[in-house]
Scaffold this motif. Structure first.
Motif, PDB file in Angstrom:
ATOM      1  N   LEU A  96      -3.516   3.694   4.882  1.00 44.31           N
ATOM      2  CA  LEU A  96      -2.114   3.568   5.285  1.00 44.31           C
ATOM      3  C   LEU A  96      -1.973   3.795   6.794  1.00 44.31           C
ATOM      4  O   LEU A  96      -1.234   3.081   7.478  1.00 44.31           O
ATOM      5  CB  LEU A  96      -1.271   4.589   4.514  1.00 44.31           C
ATOM      6  N   LYS A 143      -7.920  10.077  -4.163  1.00 40.59           N
ATOM      7  CA  LYS A 143      -7.286   8.755  -4.044  1.00 40.59           C
ATOM      8  C   LYS A 143      -6.176   8.784  -3.000  1.00 40.59           C
ATOM      9  O   LYS A 143      -6.031   7.845  -2.207  1.00 40.59           O
ATOM     10  CB  LYS A 143      -6.720   8.322  -5.398  1.00 40.59           C
ATOM     11  N   GLU A 192       2.088   1.927  -3.423  1.00 37.55           N
ATOM     12  CA  GLU A 192       1.001   2.492  -4.227  1.00 37.55           C
ATOM     13  C   GLU A 192       0.798   3.959  -3.866  1.00 37.55           C
ATOM     14  O   GLU A 192       0.578   4.804  -4.737  1.00 37.55           O
ATOM     15  CB  GLU A 192      -0.284   1.698  -3.971  1.00 37.55           C
ATOM     16  N   TYR A 193       0.886   4.256  -2.580  1.00 39.23           N
ATOM     17  CA  TYR A 193       0.746   5.641  -2.110  1.00 39.23           C
ATOM     18  C   TYR A 193       1.840   6.533  -2.698  1.00 39.23           C
ATOM     19  O   TYR A 193       1.565   7.639  -3.186  1.00 39.23           O
ATOM     20  CB  TYR A 193       0.803   5.649  -0.588  1.00 39.23           C
ATOM     21  N   ASP A 222      -7.737   8.877   0.436  1.00 43.95           N
ATOM     22  CA  ASP A 222      -8.250   7.551   0.820  1.00 43.95           C
ATOM     23  C   ASP A 222      -7.104   6.600   1.162  1.00 43.95           C
ATOM     24  O   ASP A 222      -7.192   5.831   2.129  1.00 43.95           O
ATOM     25  CB  ASP A 222      -9.083   6.961  -0.324  1.00 43.95           C
ATOM     26  N   CYS A 223      -6.029   6.678   0.357  1.00 44.92           N
ATOM     27  CA  CYS A 223      -4.871   5.806   0.575  1.00 44.92           C
ATOM     28  C   CYS A 223      -4.199   6.142   1.907  1.00 44.92           C
ATOM     29  O   CYS A 223      -3.764   5.247   2.646  1.00 44.92           O
ATOM     30  CB  CYS A 223      -3.882   5.958  -0.578  1.00 44.92           C
ATOM     31  N   GLU A 224      -4.119   7.415   2.223  1.00 41.04           N
ATOM     32  CA  GLU A 224      -3.513   7.847   3.481  1.00 41.04           C
ATOM     33  C   GLU A 224      -4.289   7.301   4.681  1.00 41.04           C
ATOM     34  O   GLU A 224      -3.691   6.876   5.676  1.00 41.04           O
ATOM     35  CB  GLU A 224      -3.457   9.376   3.554  1.00 41.04           C
ATOM     36  N   LEU A 245       0.834  -1.209   0.000  1.00 43.03           N
ATOM     37  CA  LEU A 245       0.000   0.000   0.000  1.00 43.03           C
ATOM     38  C   LEU A 245       0.868   1.257   0.000  1.00 43.03           C
ATOM     39  O   LEU A 245       0.550   2.237  -0.689  1.00 43.03           O
ATOM     40  CB  LEU A 245      -0.914  -0.011   1.230  1.00 43.03           C
ATOM     41  N   TYR A 246       1.968   1.203   0.749  1.00 38.22           N
ATOM     42  CA  TYR A 246       2.872   2.358   0.798  1.00 38.22           C
ATOM     43  C   TYR A 246       3.466   2.644  -0.579  1.00 38.22           C
ATOM     44  O   TYR A 246       3.565   3.808  -0.994  1.00 38.22           O
ATOM     45  CB  TYR A 246       3.989   2.090   1.803  1.00 38.22           C
TER      46      TYR A 246
END
Length: 548
Positions: free
Chosen positions: A354, A346, A164-165, A349-351, A161-162
């Motif tokens: 995360l 995005k 991707e972030y 949301d990712c944060e 995920l990181y």
């Protein structure tokens, strides 16, 4: 575990073959006998690069080969992924030429070096003296905690995920940079300026022709009127002469078809000539100077030429192409604004996700800290650091590939003194024992098939080294342990002892290794105790060390 090791044409080794056993083994020998050479060959086997000058005979290849006994489902899955046959044993082989070219094989299948490095951590871990420096590395400290807590899968999910972030942030910043570099107001001005002219293809050529006519209108009118006069208006003119010619031919038309054809041609010419006269008459009537029209044409051409010069273009077609490309950029900008908003959402949301995963990682890490501190302290106690204290704290940091935790290992070996970070107060001997305690901790939680300690005992006393030997012996209950040592107290604790030595044959120095029998073991440990001079007392001391 490692079952056998074969080395050929490597530094001082022509050919060397060693069989290893489960349990605790030590490799002993005089300084310079070749212990570091053995570690170098093993490191090469695991995927490290070495200098081509290790090749003894440059006409041949250097070869290092080892057979490992394996029972690891994760390794089996990795071998499947790499299309390598699985067997009860895993054969690793590396070759090196004197030109520095190397080849790697797993179970006789050629493999890329990068893939080999994925496999070897499942087989063997070499802990050299310089590895103690890792204790000062926050990444290694986190690795210890994560392995103990068995949260590798949680960490991988977080890191996926990181990544991707970071990818989203990179894309977003690139778009933002392009967006900031784009002067949309200027683009709109350019487009408005060009569109205001309502340009038409071929218009510039028509205007230039019209301007040329208007500036020579008098000449045109005179030429047209004079031509009309010559053809139709003067007493003797072309039409009248052609009519006379027509009348003459009409008188002989009945004498043959060729005269009829000739008459038809004259009639056609008369018709064409009359049409020409009429057209020139109309042109002459219209060829009137019009100042307003001249001004319009001049202004229109000036406006077109000004834009062409401004944009360094050559034609209306170029201006129209510029208008289209500018419109495209404006449209892209509009789309970009929409994309930026989507990207921002995005990232947001990712944060949030995360943060959730990083918080979970942090909680799991903190949950095992008391157990880690207790276990390390117990191991240090066994190695004569009875008053030593270890404490692990976390400092929260911004998101990185390991989460939001920066570990701080605090240590104190002396009562009454404040605890400080390990790298600030621990001596070399203390670091060795602390590292051994940590390795023992990891191995018990995550069993490695084989671990090799390369002179980890450097800087410790005889009494402490005996304690370290016991710890290594205990570790060997969980995995195969091989220690390269110069201390008799550690060698005495081993189940198996290997002597590495040099021999001279035909003026060639060779490094050899042999497994010691019981009496040989006592003799070699006695030599270590008495600095090469074996005495009755040193033999007795060696026997006592072995029995203790």
């Amino acid at each position: 575990m490692i079952q056998s090791l074969y080395i050929e044409n490597y530094t001082l080794i022509s050919k060397l073959s060693v069989d290893f056993h489960q349990g605790f083994s030590t490799i002993i020998g005089e300084t310079g006998a070749g212990k570091s050479m053995l570690i170098g060959a093993l490191s090469f086997l695991l995927g490290q690069r070495v200098d081509a000058n290790v090749v003894k005979d440059t006409a041949k290849k250097a070869i290092v080969e080892a057979v490992f006994q394996v029972h690891d489902s994760e390794l089996d899955a990795l071998l499947d992924t790499l299309n390598i046959d699985k067997e009860d044993t895993c054969l690793i082989r590396r070759e090196l030429t004197s030109q520095g070219k190397s080849r790697s094989f797993v179970n006789d299948t050629p493999i890329a070096l990068a893939d080999l490095k994925k496999i070897t951590p499942y087989l063997l871990d070499i802990h050299a003296q310089h590895s103690n420096i890792l204790l000062q590395n926050p990444e290694f400290q986190l690795l210890v905690i994560d392995q103990y807590a068995h949260i590798e899968s949680d960490l991988k999910a977080y890191q996926d995920l990181y990544n991707e972030y970071k990818k989203l942030c990179l894309q977003y910043q690139k778009i933002k940079d392009n967006d900031e570099n784009q002067d949309i107001a200027y683009l709109e001005y350019i487009l408005q300026e060009i569109n205001a002219l309502h340009l038409q293809q071929g218009e510039q050529e028509q205007l230039e022709e019209k301007l040329h006519q208007l500036t020579h209108i008098q000449d045109i009118q005179t030429a047209l009127n004079d031509s009309v006069n010559l053809l139709a208006e003067y007493d003797i003119n072309a039409i009248e002469l052609l009519n006379n010619c027509k009348r003459k031919i009409e008188t002989i038309e009945r004498y043959g078809d060729k005269y009829s054809t000739l008459l038809q041609r004259i009639n056609s010419q008369l018709i064409e000539l009359n049409d020409t006269v009429n057209e020139m008459t109309n042109m002459a009537e219209k060829a009137v100077f019009n100042e307003e029209e001249l001004q319009y044409v001049t202004d229109r051409l000036n406006a077109i030429n000004r834009l062409e010069k401004k944009h360094q273009l050559n034609s209306i077609d170029d201006l129209m192409a510029l208008a289209q490309s500018t419109q495209n950029k404006i449209d892209e900008y509009a789309n970009m604004q929409s994309f930026i908003k989507d990207a921002e959402q995005k990232i947001k949301d990712c944060e949030q996700l995360l943060k959730q995963k990083a918080t979970l990682l942090s909680q799991k890490r903190k949950s095992v800290i008391p157990e880690i501190e207790k276990s390390i302290a117990e191991q240090l106690y066994q190695m004569n650091l009875r008053e030593a204290k270890i404490a692990i704290r976390f400092e929260e940091v911004s998101y990185d590939k390991f989460g939001i935790d920066k570990p701080i290992f605090l240590f104190n070996a002396n009562p009454g003194m404040p605890m400080q970070q390990v790298e600030k107060i621990a001596s070399g001997g203390e670091l060795s024992r602390l590292m051994l305690a940590i390795k023992s901790l990891i191995i018990r939680k995550n069993v490695l098939p084989t671990i090799i300690f390369d002179e980890i005992d450097t800087g410790v006393s005889g009494e402490v080294s005996a304690k370290m030997g016991k710890v290594m012996k205990n570790i060997s209950q969980y995995c195969q342990v091989i220690a390269i040592t110069h201390l008799p107290q550690i060698a005495a604790k081993a189940d198996y002892n290997y002597l590495i030595y040099k021999s001279i044959t035909a003026n060639q120095t060779e490094t050899q290794v042999k497994l010691l029998e019981k009496n040989e073991k006592i003799y070699e440990i006695a030599k270590m105790i008495s600095n090469e001079e074996v005495t009755e007392s040193s033999l007795l001391a060696a026997q006592n060390l072995i029995n203790s």
